[in-house]
Design a protein around this motif. Sequence first.
Motif, short mmCIF file in Angstrom:
data_model
loop_
_atom_site.label_atom_id
_atom_site.label_comp_id
_atom_site.label_asym_id
_atom_site.label_seq_id
_atom_site.Cartn_x
_atom_site.Cartn_y
_atom_site.Cartn_z
N PRO A 135 25.41 11.76 -2.53
CA PRO A 135 25.25 11.31 -1.15
C PRO A 135 25.78 12.30 -0.12
O PRO A 135 25.42 12.22 1.04
N ALA A 136 26.61 13.25 -0.53
CA ALA A 136 27.16 14.21 0.44
C ALA A 136 26.04 15.07 1.03
O ALA A 136 26.01 15.30 2.24
N THR A 137 25.11 15.50 0.22
CA THR A 137 24.00 16.32 0.70
C THR A 137 23.14 15.51 1.67
O THR A 137 22.78 15.98 2.74
N THR A 138 22.81 14.30 1.27
CA THR A 138 21.99 13.44 2.12
C THR A 138 22.70 13.15 3.44
O THR A 138 22.09 13.20 4.51
N THR A 139 23.99 12.88 3.36
CA THR A 139 24.77 12.59 4.56
C THR A 139 24.82 13.79 5.50
O THR A 139 24.64 13.66 6.71
N LEU A 140 25.05 14.96 4.94
CA LEU A 140 25.13 16.17 5.77
C LEU A 140 23.79 16.49 6.43
O LEU A 140 23.74 16.86 7.61
N ILE A 141 22.72 16.36 5.69
CA ILE A 141 21.40 16.65 6.26
C ILE A 141 21.07 15.64 7.36
O ILE A 141 20.63 16.00 8.45
N GLY A 155 23.16 13.77 9.10
CA GLY A 155 24.07 13.97 10.23
C GLY A 155 23.68 15.19 11.05
O GLY A 155 23.71 15.17 12.28
N GLY A 156 23.30 16.25 10.38
CA GLY A 156 22.86 17.46 11.09
C GLY A 156 21.60 17.21 11.91
O GLY A 156 21.48 17.69 13.05
N LEU A 157 20.67 16.44 11.35
CA LEU A 157 19.45 16.12 12.10
C LEU A 157 19.77 15.26 13.32
O LEU A 157 19.19 15.45 14.39
N PHE A 167 22.63 15.20 15.01
CA PHE A 167 23.32 16.06 15.97
C PHE A 167 22.32 16.95 16.71
O PHE A 167 22.36 17.07 17.93
N CYS A 168 21.43 17.57 15.94
CA CYS A 168 20.42 18.45 16.55
C CYS A 168 19.47 17.68 17.45
O CYS A 168 18.99 18.21 18.46
N MET A 169 19.20 16.43 17.09
CA MET A 169 18.32 15.61 17.93
C MET A 169 18.95 15.42 19.31
O MET A 169 18.27 15.55 20.34
N GLN A 170 20.24 15.13 19.35
CA GLN A 170 20.90 14.95 20.66
C GLN A 170 20.93 16.26 21.43
O GLN A 170 20.74 16.25 22.65
N MET A 171 21.14 17.37 20.77
CA MET A 171 21.10 18.66 21.46
C MET A 171 19.70 18.90 22.04
O MET A 171 19.56 19.38 23.17
N TYR A 172 18.67 18.55 21.29
CA TYR A 172 17.29 18.73 21.74
C TYR A 172 16.99 17.83 22.94
O TYR A 172 16.34 18.25 23.90
N ILE A 173 17.46 16.59 22.88
CA ILE A 173 17.26 15.66 24.00
C ILE A 173 17.90 16.23 25.27
O ILE A 173 17.29 16.22 26.34
N ASN A 174 19.13 16.74 25.14
CA ASN A 174 19.80 17.32 26.31
C ASN A 174 19.06 18.56 26.80
O ASN A 174 18.96 18.79 28.01
N ALA A 175 18.54 19.37 25.90
CA ALA A 175 17.82 20.57 26.31
C ALA A 175 16.52 20.20 27.04
O ALA A 175 16.16 20.84 28.03
N THR A 213 24.95 11.62 15.17
CA THR A 213 25.30 12.18 13.86
C THR A 213 25.51 11.05 12.86
O THR A 213 24.99 11.09 11.74
N GLY A 214 26.24 10.02 13.27
CA GLY A 214 26.46 8.87 12.39
C GLY A 214 25.16 8.12 12.09
O GLY A 214 24.91 7.69 10.96
N ALA A 215 24.34 7.94 13.12
CA ALA A 215 23.06 7.24 12.93
C ALA A 215 22.16 8.03 11.98
O ALA A 215 21.51 7.45 11.10
N GLY A 216 22.11 9.33 12.14
CA GLY A 216 21.29 10.16 11.25
C GLY A 216 21.78 10.12 9.82
O GLY A 216 20.99 10.03 8.87
N ALA A 217 23.10 10.18 9.64
CA ALA A 217 23.66 10.11 8.29
C ALA A 217 23.39 8.76 7.65
O ALA A 217 23.01 8.68 6.48
#
Length: 100
Positions: free
Chosen positions: A18-24, A26-28, A30-38, A55-59
């Motif tokens: 689950p660590a790999t799934t959680t990291l991927i 969470g990263g998606l 986080f990047c989604m929020q950065m994209y929304i702000n951009a 990040t929590g929602a994505g994980a």
Amino acid sequence: TRGTHRAAAVSTSAVEMPATTTLIGGGLGFCMQMYINALRKLPVLRNPWQHVFWTGAGAGFANWNAEWEAKLRKEVDAMNAERQATNARFMESIVKGESK
């Protein structure tokens, strides 16, 4: 059967690690929020609590998706086994019918 066995191994490993799934996931998130702000032409790291939330929602979504995929794989394997048993019985009835 070769492809089915390989797909079952992939879905099982996703749930066992689950660590790999959680990291991927969470990263998606986080990047989604950065994209929304951009897109809104805001500072990329504005309101850091939103980054934490997404990040929590994505994980969470990624882990739920991995578990759901594993459950579906088990159901499909059970249906395939049942179908193969039905086909084997049908073929046996044909062979017995021809030998008479």
